[in-house]
Design a protein around this motif. Sequence first.
Motif, PDB file in Angstrom:
ATOM      1  N   ASP A  72     -56.853 -36.107 -74.890  1.00 46.89           N
ATOM      2  CA  ASP A  72     -55.344 -36.275 -74.794  1.00 46.89           C
ATOM      3  C   ASP A  72     -54.633 -35.290 -75.899  1.00 46.89           C
ATOM      4  O   ASP A  72     -53.365 -35.474 -75.951  1.00 46.89           O
ATOM      5  N   THR A  93     -46.274 -34.761 -76.107  1.00 46.98           N
ATOM      6  CA  THR A  93     -45.495 -35.819 -76.233  1.00 46.98           C
ATOM      7  C   THR A  93     -45.673 -35.736 -78.111  1.00 46.98           C
ATOM      8  O   THR A  93     -44.639 -36.265 -78.445  1.00 46.98           O
ATOM      9  N   LYS A 122     -55.256 -38.751 -65.313  1.00 46.43           N
ATOM     10  CA  LYS A 122     -56.060 -37.950 -65.831  1.00 46.43           C
ATOM     11  C   LYS A 122     -57.183 -37.142 -64.041  1.00 46.43           C
ATOM     12  O   LYS A 122     -58.335 -36.101 -64.664  1.00 46.43           O
ATOM     13  N   LYS A 160     -49.983 -36.363 -72.804  1.00 41.05           N
ATOM     14  CA  LYS A 160     -50.061 -37.302 -71.930  1.00 41.05           C
ATOM     15  C   LYS A 160     -50.248 -37.110 -70.668  1.00 41.05           C
ATOM     16  O   LYS A 160     -49.943 -36.057 -69.633  1.00 41.05           O
ATOM     17  N   TRP A 161     -51.922 -37.328 -70.475  1.00 39.49           N
ATOM     18  CA  TRP A 161     -52.869 -36.612 -69.223  1.00 39.49           C
ATOM     19  C   TRP A 161     -52.231 -37.584 -67.148  1.00 39.49           C
ATOM     20  O   TRP A 161     -51.694 -38.706 -68.016  1.00 39.49           O
ATOM     21  N   ALA A 193     -50.141 -31.872 -67.239  1.00 41.68           N
ATOM     22  CA  ALA A 193     -49.623 -33.556 -68.492  1.00 41.68           C
ATOM     23  C   ALA A 193     -48.482 -33.016 -69.235  1.00 41.68           C
ATOM     24  O   ALA A 193     -46.909 -31.932 -68.580  1.00 41.68           O
ATOM     25  N   GLU A 194     -47.826 -33.916 -69.864  1.00 36.89           N
ATOM     26  CA  GLU A 194     -46.526 -34.211 -70.534  1.00 36.89           C
ATOM     27  C   GLU A 194     -47.048 -34.318 -71.967  1.00 36.89           C
ATOM     28  O   GLU A 194     -47.706 -34.985 -72.328  1.00 36.89           O
TER      29      GLU A 194
END
Length: 322
Positions: free
Chosen positions: A23, A97, A123, A118-119, A94-95
Amino acid sequence: MQAFVLRIAPSGVDLVHEALETDEIIIGWCRCPALINESLRRSDFRSHLKQRYYPEDSTLHRAGAATGHMWRFLREMNAGDLVVVPHGPRFHIAEITGDAYYTEDGVIRDAAFRRPVKWLNDKKPIPRRFAKAALISRMKIHGASAEATDLISEIKDALERAATGQKPSFQQELQSKLTSVVVEELRKGHMDSFGFEHLIKDLLKAMGAQTAEVIGRRIDKGADILATFRIAEAFSYKLAVQAKHWDDRAAVGPEVVQQLIDGIEDAGADLGMVITSGEVSQQAYNCASTYTEETGVRIELVDCGQFAKMLVEQGIGGSKAS
């Protein structure tokens, strides 16, 4: 919210699977651990990278390009931003984090600089056919990263399409087939270089250009088409386009990008674009990336497949074209 494209392949090694497992997103240049120091300026980044990676270079081109990628990863990315990670015929989103950090555990594999993410889409990779032409174009970068905040709507659209878990719709399949037909016509149909330039002009008008003009050959100083776009009735920018109506046997090289650069600088353009009915070489991508990192002026390279998809998405010229 911002958005970026990031290739996770430090030192040419594909680490996307590791990034998914941990991650994180990962970038190279790990022999410069000092870059994590928040007090460093951009010029300090370049000095460190030049000394550690490019001491024999007579110019700052490669150090400058590396600086752009590292500055983007360490300083410009923030929690909540989106990152698109190309991976073969698919891509992940992804975001971010948290903050960037440096870990000694990753030094041996040139994977010490990382950021937690965070995928999205559980994912799962997203097929490139779910992306619109502009996002596909941006994912073809050959450098480590690129800015993509202007494509946030396209990124969200790809996520929404992937989230349905459905096969491509009739419209998507039709667009795909039409794109193949357009590619064939662009390469083998009854169109010369003048017609190709006017087709590009019509496309730009369909995409919202206030003005679009094909430059006469006698006064062509590197740009075949100049267009202006206006944003929110308050801001405008000028686009310079180099058109190459070649077939797929002759990939666009760096000399074509340099011609466009001459046109950008002569016209005072804010953005450049090479559009070809053939393919684009890696050397051309590298040349465009270097210029963007050094000047901040983005150059988009559009091959035949991308151009055909743009034409189809706009109705092959669209009702706005003139």
